[in-house]
Design an enzyme around this catalytic site. Structure first.
Site, PDB file in Angstrom:
ATOM      1  N   ALA B  72       0.777  -1.243   0.000  1.00  0.00           N
ATOM      2  CA  ALA B  72       0.000   0.000   0.000  1.00  0.00           C
ATOM      3  C   ALA B  72       0.811   1.297   0.000  1.00  0.00           C
ATOM      4  O   ALA B  72       0.357   2.305  -0.536  1.00  0.00           O
ATOM      5  CB  ALA B  72      -0.928   0.001   1.213  1.00  0.00           C
ATOM      6  N   ALA B  73       1.992   1.278   0.633  1.00  0.00           N
ATOM      7  CA  ALA B  73       2.717   2.543   0.818  1.00  0.00           C
ATOM      8  C   ALA B  73       3.168   3.133  -0.524  1.00  0.00           C
ATOM      9  O   ALA B  73       3.506   2.362  -1.432  1.00  0.00           O
ATOM     10  CB  ALA B  73       3.926   2.298   1.719  1.00  0.00           C
ATOM     11  N   GLY B  75       0.486   5.113  -0.210  1.00  0.00           N
ATOM     12  CA  GLY B  75      -0.932   5.299   0.079  1.00  0.00           C
ATOM     13  C   GLY B  75      -1.762   6.064  -0.934  1.00  0.00           C
ATOM     14  O   GLY B  75      -2.901   6.424  -0.653  1.00  0.00           O
ATOM     15  N   LYS B  77      -3.221   4.999  -3.656  1.00  0.00           N
ATOM     16  CA  LYS B  77      -4.441   4.253  -4.005  1.00  0.00           C
ATOM     17  C   LYS B  77      -5.260   3.939  -2.765  1.00  0.00           C
ATOM     18  O   LYS B  77      -6.483   3.914  -2.820  1.00  0.00           O
ATOM     19  CB  LYS B  77      -4.062   2.995  -4.784  1.00  0.00           C
ATOM     20  N   ASP B 122       5.629  -8.807   5.426  1.00  0.00           N
ATOM     21  CA  ASP B 122       5.963  -9.211   4.060  1.00  0.00           C
ATOM     22  C   ASP B 122       4.665  -9.724   3.427  1.00  0.00           C
ATOM     23  O   ASP B 122       4.046 -10.656   3.960  1.00  0.00           O
ATOM     24  CB  ASP B 122       7.025 -10.316   4.116  1.00  0.00           C
ATOM     25  N   ASP B 139      -1.005  -3.929  -6.124  1.00  0.00           N
ATOM     26  CA  ASP B 139      -0.228  -2.998  -6.962  1.00  0.00           C
ATOM     27  C   ASP B 139       1.239  -3.295  -6.631  1.00  0.00           C
ATOM     28  O   ASP B 139       1.795  -2.745  -5.693  1.00  0.00           O
ATOM     29  CB  ASP B 139      -0.625  -1.555  -6.606  1.00  0.00           C
ATOM     30  N   CYS B 192       3.187  -0.311 -12.667  1.00  0.00           N
ATOM     31  CA  CYS B 192       3.541   0.851 -13.485  1.00  0.00           C
ATOM     32  C   CYS B 192       4.690   0.424 -14.412  1.00  0.00           C
ATOM     33  O   CYS B 192       5.635   1.167 -14.630  1.00  0.00           O
ATOM     34  CB  CYS B 192       3.895   2.066 -12.638  1.00  0.00           C
TER      35      CYS B 192
END
Lengths: 52, 262
Positions: B72-73, B75, B77, B122, B139, B192
């Site tokens: 997530a980081a 953050g 999204k 993890d 992601d 990405c």
């Protein structure tokens, strides 16, 4: 500063994109605009004005 | 309070609506300028690449759902998902990098997110928690080749070796994410990166080895392409339901997004 595209990168993306590669490279070497999103958790949608 | 966009326009910013996200704007200004405003510090807007706003749209979170944002980081999204959920439901935002987790926590606080639990583990081990989720955003860390357009230094780091290493790592994350997904749950896989090895190859893996199904989706006003069917080897034909975005399609970073169902 100039973007130096690696030959292996160019070869790979020419294979993926074919005729479109030049368009792709043109955008890579240019700078695209930054973007942001308004945070509706803090600003009610009514409190920002659409500009379009 | 004065309306925010007129305030930003008063600063001399030229704004243009991003067609696929209702409150997204392009701005012809440098990051240093965008981060030095009171509005930014107060969390009224969040700087986020236009293509990065797409995976949460595909995830389509609902207010009663339990969502896992596995990597997530910092953050971007996560906060967009919280916004879409109207601060209801639950988001578990995980990351394994303490420095980036600090940024995540700061962003959650700054943007007023209240439906999020932060975990530090993890992602490959997250399944050990025993938790199951309605929807998961995966992601993944990637080579970042789609970001070359915004960060030229990534070209210096680009190599076949790194791409292959990332591809293997991403497959292990897909395995872990599948274990955390409820039956009939949705997993959105995004990168990405523009590399088929990190994208279509991994979706093919998810279909053939993990039994997930690729669902077709459409994002209004976004020019995108189908997933590639072949790169070194042939992929399952459902991989075409994934979406790849090249920088010259919409003047964004390159991106790849796939919607998978268990």
């Amino acid at each position: 500063m100039k973007l130096r595209i690696k030959p292996e990168f160019e070869k790979k993306y020419k294979k993926i994109l074919g005729d479109e590669y030049e368009k792709f490279e043109k955008v890579l070497v240019s700078r695209i605009c930054k973007s942001f999103r308004v945070n509706t958790l803090k600003i009610d949608e009514k409190n920002f004005t659409k500009i379009d | 309070m004065k309306k925010i966009l007129p305030r930003l326009i008063e600063k001399g910013w030229k704004l243009e609506r991003i067609p696929w996200w209702k409150t997204g704007y392009r701005v012809d200004a440098k990051t240093e300028v965008l981060t030095k405003t009171l509005e930014y510090y107060l969390g009224y807007y969040y700087i986020q690449e236009a293509a990065s706003m797409i995976p949460p749209l595909v995830l389509d979170p609902k207010q009663n759902e339990i969502i896992l944002d596995m990597c997530a980081a910092p953050g971007s999204k996560t906060t967009q998902i919280a916004e879409m959920m109207g601060n209801r439901g639950v988001i578990v935002a995980n990351d394994n990098n303490l420095k980036r987790l600090k940024a995540l926590r700061a962003n959650l606080q700054k943007l007023g997110v209240m439906n999020c639990v932060v975990t530090y583990t993890d992602a490959r081990d997250f399944w050990k928690s025993g938790l199951k989720f309605d929807k998961i955003l995966l992601d993944v860390p990637c080579s970042g080749s789609g970001s070359i357009v915004t960060s030229w230094r990534i070209m210096n780091e680009w190599s076949v070796r790194i791409i292959k290493r990332m591809s293997r790592f991403q497959k292990s994350l897909l395995v872990a994410a599948t274990r955390c997904l409820s039956k009939d749950g949705i997993l959105v896989y995004s990168t990405c990166s523009m590399e088929p090895e990190e994208n279509e190859e991994n979706v093919d893996f998810a279909v053939r080895k993990l039994g997930l199904e690729v669902e077709k989706f459409k994002i209004k006003n976004l020019k995108c392409r189908e997933g590639m069917l072949e790169w070194d080897k042939k992929y399952d034909k459902s991989v075409t339901n994934a979406v790849r975005i090249f920088p010259h399609d919409n003047l964004t970073e390159g991106f790849f997004v796939c919607k998978l169902r268990k």
